[in-house]
Scaffold this motif. Sequence first.
Motif, PDB file in Angstrom:
ATOM      1  N   ILE A 132       0.855  -1.182   0.000  1.00 15.56           N
ATOM      2  CA  ILE A 132       0.000   0.000   0.000  1.00 15.56           C
ATOM      3  C   ILE A 132       0.891   1.232   0.000  1.00 15.56           C
ATOM      4  CG2 ILE A 132      -1.718   1.307   1.309  1.00 15.56           C
ATOM      5  CD1 ILE A 132      -2.726  -1.335   2.417  1.00 15.56           C
ATOM      6  N   PRO A 133       0.760   2.112  -0.969  1.00 11.65           N
ATOM      7  CA  PRO A 133       1.615   3.306  -0.983  1.00 11.65           C
ATOM      8  C   PRO A 133       1.239   4.261   0.153  1.00 11.65           C
ATOM      9  CG  PRO A 133       0.043   3.376  -2.779  1.00 11.65           C
ATOM     10  CD  PRO A 133      -0.114   2.037  -2.124  1.00 11.65           C
ATOM     11  N   TYR A 134       2.197   5.047   0.563  1.00 12.78           N
ATOM     12  CA  TYR A 134       1.994   5.970   1.670  1.00 12.78           C
ATOM     13  C   TYR A 134       0.864   6.955   1.363  1.00 12.78           C
ATOM     14  CZ  TYR A 134       2.878   9.607   5.073  1.00 12.78           C
ATOM     15  OH  TYR A 134       2.739  10.525   6.061  1.00 12.78           O
ATOM     16  N   GLN A 135       0.752   7.360   0.120  1.00 14.28           N
ATOM     17  CA  GLN A 135      -0.270   8.343  -0.248  1.00 14.28           C
ATOM     18  C   GLN A 135      -1.677   7.801  -0.019  1.00 14.28           C
ATOM     19  OE1 GLN A 135       2.305   7.449  -2.109  1.00 14.28           O
ATOM     20  NE2 GLN A 135       3.513   9.298  -2.306  1.00 14.28           N
ATOM     21  N   ALA A 136      -1.846   6.495  -0.022  1.00  8.92           N
ATOM     22  CA  ALA A 136      -3.174   5.910   0.149  1.00  8.92           C
ATOM     23  C   ALA A 136      -3.682   6.029   1.582  1.00  8.92           C
ATOM     24  CB  ALA A 136      -3.165   4.442  -0.266  1.00  8.92           C
ATOM     25  N   ILE A 137      -2.777   6.276   2.525  1.00 12.38           N
ATOM     26  CA  ILE A 137      -3.228   6.398   3.907  1.00 12.38           C
ATOM     27  C   ILE A 137      -3.312   7.848   4.368  1.00 12.38           C
ATOM     28  CG2 ILE A 137      -2.293   4.142   4.510  1.00 12.38           C
ATOM     29  CD1 ILE A 137      -0.107   5.733   6.076  1.00 12.38           C
ATOM     30  N   LEU A 138      -3.079   8.797   3.470  1.00 14.53           N
ATOM     31  CA  LEU A 138      -3.083  10.198   3.897  1.00 14.53           C
ATOM     32  C   LEU A 138      -4.448  10.648   4.401  1.00 14.53           C
ATOM     33  CD1 LEU A 138      -0.800  11.994   1.319  1.00 14.53           C
ATOM     34  CD2 LEU A 138      -0.368  11.540   3.718  1.00 14.53           C
ATOM     35  N   ILE A 139      -5.523  10.315   3.704  1.00 10.75           N
ATOM     36  CA  ILE A 139      -6.856  10.758   4.139  1.00 10.75           C
ATOM     37  C   ILE A 139      -7.221  10.121   5.476  1.00 10.75           C
ATOM     38  CG2 ILE A 139      -9.320  10.702   3.597  1.00 10.75           C
ATOM     39  CD1 ILE A 139      -8.508  11.119   0.664  1.00 10.75           C
ATOM     40  N   PRO A 140      -7.065   8.802   5.665  1.00 17.00           N
ATOM     41  CA  PRO A 140      -7.331   8.260   7.006  1.00 17.00           C
ATOM     42  C   PRO A 140      -6.408   8.838   8.078  1.00 17.00           C
ATOM     43  CG  PRO A 140      -7.253   6.495   5.401  1.00 17.00           C
ATOM     44  CD  PRO A 140      -6.810   7.736   4.700  1.00 17.00           C
ATOM     45  N   LEU A 141      -5.159   9.149   7.720  1.00 14.70           N
ATOM     46  CA  LEU A 141      -4.239   9.733   8.695  1.00 14.70           C
ATOM     47  C   LEU A 141      -4.725  11.110   9.145  1.00 14.70           C
ATOM     48  CD1 LEU A 141      -1.483   9.637  10.188  1.00 14.70           C
ATOM     49  CD2 LEU A 141      -0.503  10.719   8.163  1.00 14.70           C
ATOM     50  N   VAL A 142      -5.127  11.940   8.191  1.00  8.78           N
ATOM     51  CA  VAL A 142      -5.631  13.272   8.531  1.00  8.78           C
ATOM     52  C   VAL A 142      -6.917  13.162   9.342  1.00  8.78           C
ATOM     53  CG1 VAL A 142      -6.583  15.393   7.534  1.00  8.78           C
ATOM     54  CG2 VAL A 142      -4.494  14.408   6.600  1.00  8.78           C
ATOM     55  N   GLN A 143      -7.780  12.231   8.977  1.00 11.87           N
ATOM     56  CA  GLN A 143      -9.019  12.047   9.745  1.00 11.87           C
ATOM     57  C   GLN A 143      -8.714  11.592  11.170  1.00 11.87           C
ATOM     58  OE1 GLN A 143     -11.155   9.293   7.260  1.00 11.87           O
ATOM     59  NE2 GLN A 143     -12.113  10.919   6.049  1.00 11.87           N
ATOM     60  N   PHE A 144      -7.745  10.703  11.323  1.00 15.14           N
ATOM     61  CA  PHE A 144      -7.376  10.242  12.663  1.00 15.14           C
ATOM     62  C   PHE A 144      -6.781  11.376  13.477  1.00 15.14           C
ATOM     63  CE2 PHE A 144      -3.977   8.612  15.426  1.00 15.14           C
ATOM     64  CZ  PHE A 144      -4.756   7.955  16.358  1.00 15.14           C
ATOM     65  N   LEU A 145      -5.858  12.144  12.864  1.00 11.99           N
ATOM     66  CA  LEU A 145      -5.265  13.260  13.590  1.00 11.99           C
ATOM     67  C   LEU A 145      -6.318  14.292  13.971  1.00 11.99           C
ATOM     68  CD1 LEU A 145      -1.933  13.792  11.626  1.00 11.99           C
ATOM     69  CD2 LEU A 145      -2.213  12.837  13.910  1.00 11.99           C
TER      70      LEU A 145
END
Length: 184
Positions: A132-145
């Motif tokens: 899974i590329p790092y860019q694919a987790i950016l939206i869940p990461l921002v939502q979690f933060l």
Amino acid sequence: MTAQPAVAAISPSSFGLLRLRRSIARVIVYALLVTFAVIFLIPVYMLLVTGFKDFSQVSLSTMWNFPTLFSLDGFREAFDKLSPNLVNSFVLVIPATLLSAFIGSINGYVLSKWKFRGANILFPLMLFGMFIPYQAILIPLVQFLGSIHLWQHLRPDRRQRHLRYSDHHAHIPQLLRGSPDRNA
């Protein structure tokens, strides 16, 4: 008496024609391979030719010309300007790579020997997760933060830095020292 199956006879002229077609196809394939290799190596040629030129010979009008006077000044100056950063890169990358390979090999060994229920599901999921590329987790990461109210406390320039997969960990020592310069 048994009947022999009929074998289609290949005439010598059709055999020669088949051989000629194969040789033409081979020539075309090699010509394409050489053409693509030359196109691929053009930047390397430009790098070397420009690198061996004296500073006075470097211009857009003479960029394809071979150097009249070989000089290593360009390489020397580039090394002088990049060597501090290169040393820092080696200091960070070599231990990180060795440590990652060591911990990964230990984990791989343990997980290959440890048999438990659900291992046939967990291991393919872990393997899939590595692709899974790092860019694919950016939206869940921002939502979690945002859900833990950390995203709102980051300044906009720091938000961009976090999204760019950058060196935000380099600022931790300054924050621990209580440095008033939080922009660095």
